[in-house]
Design a protein around this motif. Structure first.
Motif, PDB file in Angstrom:
ATOM      1  N   LEU A 162     -21.188  13.738  13.593  1.00 17.43           N
ATOM      2  CA  LEU A 162     -21.911  12.535  13.984  1.00 17.43           C
ATOM      3  C   LEU A 162     -21.016  11.547  14.730  1.00 17.43           C
ATOM      4  O   LEU A 162     -21.421  10.965  15.727  1.00 17.43           O
ATOM      5  CB  LEU A 162     -22.534  11.854  12.761  1.00 17.43           C
ATOM      6  N   GLN A 195     -21.689  10.131  18.457  1.00 12.81           N
ATOM      7  CA  GLN A 195     -21.870   8.707  18.719  1.00 12.81           C
ATOM      8  C   GLN A 195     -20.832   8.163  19.696  1.00 12.81           C
ATOM      9  O   GLN A 195     -21.148   7.337  20.544  1.00 12.81           O
ATOM     10  CB  GLN A 195     -21.797   7.908  17.412  1.00 12.81           C
ATOM     11  N   GLN A 196     -19.592   8.585  19.560  1.00 14.76           N
ATOM     12  CA  GLN A 196     -18.521   8.023  20.378  1.00 14.76           C
ATOM     13  C   GLN A 196     -18.366   8.689  21.744  1.00 14.76           C
ATOM     14  O   GLN A 196     -18.025   8.022  22.710  1.00 14.76           O
ATOM     15  CB  GLN A 196     -17.184   8.142  19.621  1.00 14.76           C
TER      16      GLN A 196
END
Length: 81
Positions: A24, A28-29
């Motif tokens: 995750l 996200q990054q």
């Protein structure tokens, strides 16, 4: 890949805290492309299964006797119920 993404998506949407185990943070990054690269690198390659080794044949009529014994055991269990 699709199954892994769907697992990650379900955990993230469900508010489960262990989404980081499925990448995750990377998603996200760094985005989907980085997540896909990471996923491809971490999934083991599937190799062809090695054929099962068979036992050498039993000498004499032991094979037939073993088959009769197993058949009688199975019949006894089937009729006992």
């Amino acid at each position: 890949m699709v199954d892994g993404y769907e697992q990650l998506r379900a955990r993230a949407l469900g508010g489960q805290a262990d989404g980081w185990r499925l990448g995750l943070g990377v998603l996200q990054q760094r985005g989907v492309t980085a997540w896909l690269r990471l996923r491809q690198a971490s999934v083991p390659k599937v190799s062809q299964p090695t054929p099962a080794k068979t036992a050498p044949p039993v000498a004499g009529g032991a094979e037939a006797e073993l088959v009769r014994l197993l058949a009688s055991m199975a019949l006894a269990v089937a009729t006992a119920g």
